[in-house]
Design a protein around this motif. Structure first.
Motif, mmCIF file in Angstrom:
data_model
loop_
_atom_site.group_PDB
_atom_site.id
_atom_site.type_symbol
_atom_site.label_atom_id
_atom_site.label_comp_id
_atom_site.label_asym_id
_atom_site.label_seq_id
_atom_site.Cartn_x
_atom_site.Cartn_y
_atom_site.Cartn_z
ATOM 1 N N GLU A 170 0.830 -1.203 0.000
ATOM 2 C CA GLU A 170 0.000 0.000 0.000
ATOM 3 C C GLU A 170 0.862 1.250 0.000
ATOM 4 O OE1 GLU A 170 -2.549 -0.205 3.386
ATOM 5 O OE2 GLU A 170 -4.022 -1.487 2.389
ATOM 6 N N LYS A 171 0.443 2.244 -0.747
ATOM 7 C CA LYS A 171 1.105 3.539 -0.788
ATOM 8 C C LYS A 171 0.080 4.631 -0.476
ATOM 9 C CE LYS A 171 5.233 2.086 -2.021
ATOM 10 N NZ LYS A 171 6.424 2.277 -1.166
ATOM 11 N N MET A 172 0.557 5.708 0.163
ATOM 12 C CA MET A 172 -0.343 6.731 0.703
ATOM 13 C C MET A 172 0.072 8.117 0.211
ATOM 14 S SD MET A 172 -2.909 6.400 2.899
ATOM 15 C CE MET A 172 -3.937 7.304 4.059
ATOM 16 N N TRP A 173 -0.916 9.014 0.102
ATOM 17 C CA TRP A 173 -0.703 10.407 -0.294
ATOM 18 C C TRP A 173 -0.123 10.487 -1.704
ATOM 19 C CZ3 TRP A 173 -3.376 11.741 3.561
ATOM 20 C CH2 TRP A 173 -3.117 11.264 4.837
ATOM 21 N N ILE A 174 -0.642 9.675 -2.615
ATOM 22 C CA ILE A 174 -0.078 9.595 -3.953
ATOM 23 C C ILE A 174 -0.763 10.603 -4.877
ATOM 24 C CG2 ILE A 174 0.483 8.060 -5.859
ATOM 25 C CD1 ILE A 174 1.781 7.413 -3.069
ATOM 26 N N GLN A 188 -1.909 12.356 -8.097
ATOM 27 C CA GLN A 188 -2.348 11.790 -9.370
ATOM 28 C C GLN A 188 -2.653 10.297 -9.277
ATOM 29 O OE1 GLN A 188 -1.264 14.441 -12.965
ATOM 30 N NE2 GLN A 188 0.594 13.320 -12.486
ATOM 31 N N GLY A 189 -2.659 9.764 -8.068
ATOM 32 C CA GLY A 189 -2.896 8.338 -7.897
ATOM 33 C C GLY A 189 -4.236 7.869 -8.433
ATOM 34 N N MET A 190 -5.239 8.746 -8.413
ATOM 35 C CA MET A 190 -6.563 8.368 -8.899
ATOM 36 C C MET A 190 -6.611 8.226 -10.419
ATOM 37 S SD MET A 190 -8.617 7.839 -6.396
ATOM 38 C CE MET A 190 -10.142 7.749 -7.337
ATOM 39 N N TYR A 191 -5.649 8.851 -11.111
ATOM 40 C CA TYR A 191 -5.743 8.919 -12.568
ATOM 41 C C TYR A 191 -4.514 8.370 -13.290
ATOM 42 C CZ TYR A 191 -9.276 12.181 -10.930
ATOM 43 O OH TYR A 191 -10.346 12.744 -10.257
ATOM 44 N N ARG A 235 -7.546 1.888 -6.015
ATOM 45 C CA ARG A 235 -7.381 3.305 -5.702
ATOM 46 C C ARG A 235 -8.475 3.769 -4.749
ATOM 47 N NH1 ARG A 235 -4.892 5.330 -11.089
ATOM 48 N NH2 ARG A 235 -4.837 3.434 -12.340
ATOM 49 N N GLU A 236 -8.078 4.566 -3.778
ATOM 50 C CA GLU A 236 -9.035 5.136 -2.825
ATOM 51 C C GLU A 236 -8.740 6.625 -2.678
ATOM 52 O OE1 GLU A 236 -9.934 4.922 1.965
ATOM 53 O OE2 GLU A 236 -9.126 3.141 0.974
ATOM 54 N N LYS A 237 -9.723 7.444 -2.990
ATOM 55 C CA LYS A 237 -9.525 8.893 -2.956
ATOM 56 C C LYS A 237 -9.282 9.394 -1.533
ATOM 57 C CE LYS A 237 -11.786 13.228 -4.298
ATOM 58 N NZ LYS A 237 -12.983 13.847 -4.917
ATOM 59 N N ILE A 238 -8.377 10.362 -1.415
ATOM 60 C CA ILE A 238 -8.102 11.014 -0.128
ATOM 61 C C ILE A 238 -8.469 12.493 -0.253
ATOM 62 C CG2 ILE A 238 -6.350 11.666 1.563
ATOM 63 C CD1 ILE A 238 -4.751 9.206 0.707
ATOM 64 N N GLU A 239 -9.322 12.969 0.637
ATOM 65 C CA GLU A 239 -9.669 14.394 0.682
ATOM 66 C C GLU A 239 -8.563 15.149 1.410
ATOM 67 O OE1 GLU A 239 -12.047 16.292 -0.449
ATOM 68 O OE2 GLU A 239 -13.491 14.852 -1.272
ATOM 69 N N THR A 297 -5.772 17.285 -7.424
ATOM 70 C CA THR A 297 -4.551 16.613 -7.878
ATOM 71 C C THR A 297 -4.676 15.088 -7.838
ATOM 72 O OG1 THR A 297 -3.626 16.795 -5.642
ATOM 73 C CG2 THR A 297 -3.041 18.520 -7.219
ATOM 74 N N GLY A 298 -5.882 14.591 -7.561
ATOM 75 C CA GLY A 298 -6.097 13.146 -7.584
ATOM 76 C C GLY A 298 -5.349 12.389 -6.510
ATOM 77 N N THR A 299 -5.223 12.995 -5.323
ATOM 78 C CA THR A 299 -4.504 12.355 -4.226
ATOM 79 C C THR A 299 -5.212 11.068 -3.801
ATOM 80 O OG1 THR A 299 -3.788 14.519 -3.450
ATOM 81 C CG2 THR A 299 -3.564 12.687 -1.907
ATOM 82 N N ALA A 300 -4.441 10.002 -3.628
ATOM 83 C CA ALA A 300 -5.061 8.704 -3.375
ATOM 84 C C ALA A 300 -4.191 7.807 -2.500
ATOM 85 C CB ALA A 300 -5.335 7.987 -4.700
ATOM 86 N N LYS A 301 -4.868 6.838 -1.923
ATOM 87 C CA LYS A 301 -4.206 5.671 -1.341
ATOM 88 C C LYS A 301 -4.324 4.571 -2.384
ATOM 89 C CE LYS A 301 -4.673 2.329 2.460
ATOM 90 N NZ LYS A 301 -5.457 1.988 3.683
ATOM 91 N N ILE A 302 -3.228 3.907 -2.680
ATOM 92 C CA ILE A 302 -3.291 2.837 -3.673
ATOM 93 C C ILE A 302 -2.815 1.520 -3.068
ATOM 94 C CG2 ILE A 302 -2.952 4.434 -5.603
ATOM 95 C CD1 ILE A 302 -0.083 3.294 -5.843
ATOM 96 N N ARG A 303 -3.407 0.451 -3.534
ATOM 97 C CA ARG A 303 -2.976 -0.893 -3.159
ATOM 98 C C ARG A 303 -2.512 -1.620 -4.421
ATOM 99 N NH1 ARG A 303 -3.398 -4.912 0.588
ATOM 100 N NH2 ARG A 303 -4.556 -3.635 2.080
ATOM 101 N N LEU A 304 -1.310 -2.166 -4.353
ATOM 102 C CA LEU A 304 -0.736 -2.930 -5.453
ATOM 103 C C LEU A 304 -0.828 -4.412 -5.109
ATOM 104 C CD1 LEU A 304 2.384 -0.628 -5.560
ATOM 105 C CD2 LEU A 304 0.607 -0.609 -7.287
ATOM 106 N N ASN A 305 -1.527 -5.147 -5.938
ATOM 107 C CA ASN A 305 -1.771 -6.567 -5.669
ATOM 108 C C ASN A 305 -1.021 -7.440 -6.674
ATOM 109 O OD1 ASN A 305 -3.829 -6.142 -3.526
ATOM 110 N ND2 ASN A 305 -4.993 -5.238 -5.214
#
Length: 361
Positions: free
Chosen positions: A138-142, A144-147, A174-178, A185-193
């Protein structure tokens, strides 16, 4: 300085970005079409076109004056993703061109929910399975992660930390972070599986990205402060208080004077640091840390002064100064916190003190 380039970026920022800046912030709106336009003009990743590091940072300043969000997108796309791929990647010409032109979106993935800047505690893993690297974690505060179409990801192997290129796959969740500032800027938490990945290199690749990224975030900080100062100055010229224009009060004049003196000094440090980076990016580490630490502190202080000068208007939505007040706070956190910069500097204290003494002699 490439004055034609900087003037072109300034013109684009005022005509194309500024009119959308409030919408980007208010609606958390990702300006995909702007990214394409910037790519067409060659200003999404100026370094790709052979522009000097310093001129590229001046481009970032001009954009940050009107939108910290768009400046951050440019930083991630150009400095944090494309620049490391150009420097360390192989057979990636098509992807690098697509990123520079805004045809594809890139993200840089280092921070994690567990540990932020503490890379020794990183939990994301990369394993070679049947000759193919696969990354999980998992990565956090990414940003453009949403896009993003591609991710430059730091992950631990059995031996060390590697830097991997993960292309868009179903394996990415991808999970959006407010966020408070730098919205849109599409800030997101992402999970790589178990994502299939290409090994770009070791920790050196991530370190390079952080080094040029820290210079970029410093330029953004300066731009945010200058944008707020520009708006506050216009306000002070028009606003009447106690029988005269606000700008005619000595105390207000000195707030502007102190702010410009601070910003001019840190812009000089930016120039020196860019030249040092181009000469030897690894040896420039202490200068980069000093630049980021000082620029973020100065920019936060300047924007705070501008809010004070504008009073209630500076605290109101729809002003550049209010946006900058939220956006600039990230510069003390993103791409290495103040504390990380102090830690880096502490490793170079004797060297820097001796160099300063020798320069005086």
């Amino acid at each position: 300085m490439d004055r034609v380039l900087i003037s072109s970026v300034q013109d684009f920022a005022r005509k194309e970005i500024q009119v959308l800046a409030e919408k980007i912030d208010r609606e958390d709106y990702y300006p995909r079409h702007l990214i394409t336009k910037m790519g067409d003009l060659g200003i999404l990743d100026p370094l790709y076109s052979g522009v000097s590091v310093y001129d590229s940072m001046l481009c970032l300043e001009e954009i940050a004056k009107v939108s910290g969000s768009v400046a951050l997108i440019q930083d991630v796309q150009g400095e944090l993703v494309n620049s490391p791929l150009r420097t360390f990647g192989h057979d990636l010409d098509d992807l690098i061109d697509d990123l520079a032109k805004g045809k594809k979106i890139g993200s840089f993935a280092l921070s994690e929910p567990c540990c932020g800047s503490d890379t020794r505690s990183m939990k994301t893993r990369a394993e070679k399975v049947s000759g193919v690297w696969r990354v999980s974690g998992e990565k956090m505060w990414i940003t453009q992660g949403m896009y993003a179409d591609v991710f430059l990801v730091a992950a631990k192997t059995s031996e060390k930390i590697g830097t991997f290129l993960v292309r868009e796959q179903d394996c990415v969740e991808r999970e959006k972070i407010e966020v408070s500032g730098n919205r849109g800027t599409g800030t997101a938490k992402i999970r790589l599986n178990e994502c299939e990945a290409d090994l770009i290199g070791g920790w050196q690749v991530t370190k390079y990205a952080l080094s040029i990224g820290r210079i970029a975030i410093s330029a953004i900080a300066i731009g945010l402060a200058l944008g707020a100062a520009e708006e506050a100055y216009g306000w002070a010229e028009e606003r009447t208080a106690f029988g005269k224009k606000l700008l005619e009060h000595e105390g207000v004049q000195w707030m502007f004077s102190d702010s410009i003196a601070d910003l001019e000094s840190v812009k000089s440090l930016l120039d020196v640091t860019c030249k040092a980076f181009e000469n030897n990016w690894e040896m420039a580490e202490p200068l980069i840390a000093a630049l980021k630490l000082v620029s973020s502190k100065i920019a936060n202080n300047v924007v705070d002064r501008m809010v004070q000068i504008m009073g209630g208007m500076g605290y109101a939505k729809s002003t550049r100064t209010e946006r900058a007040y939220r956006d600039v706070r990230l510069t003390r956190i993103g791409e290495g916190t103040d504390e990380v910069q102090r830690l880096i500097l502490s490793r170079h204290l004797r060297e820097m003190i001796n160099n300063t003494y020798n320069a005086i002699e």
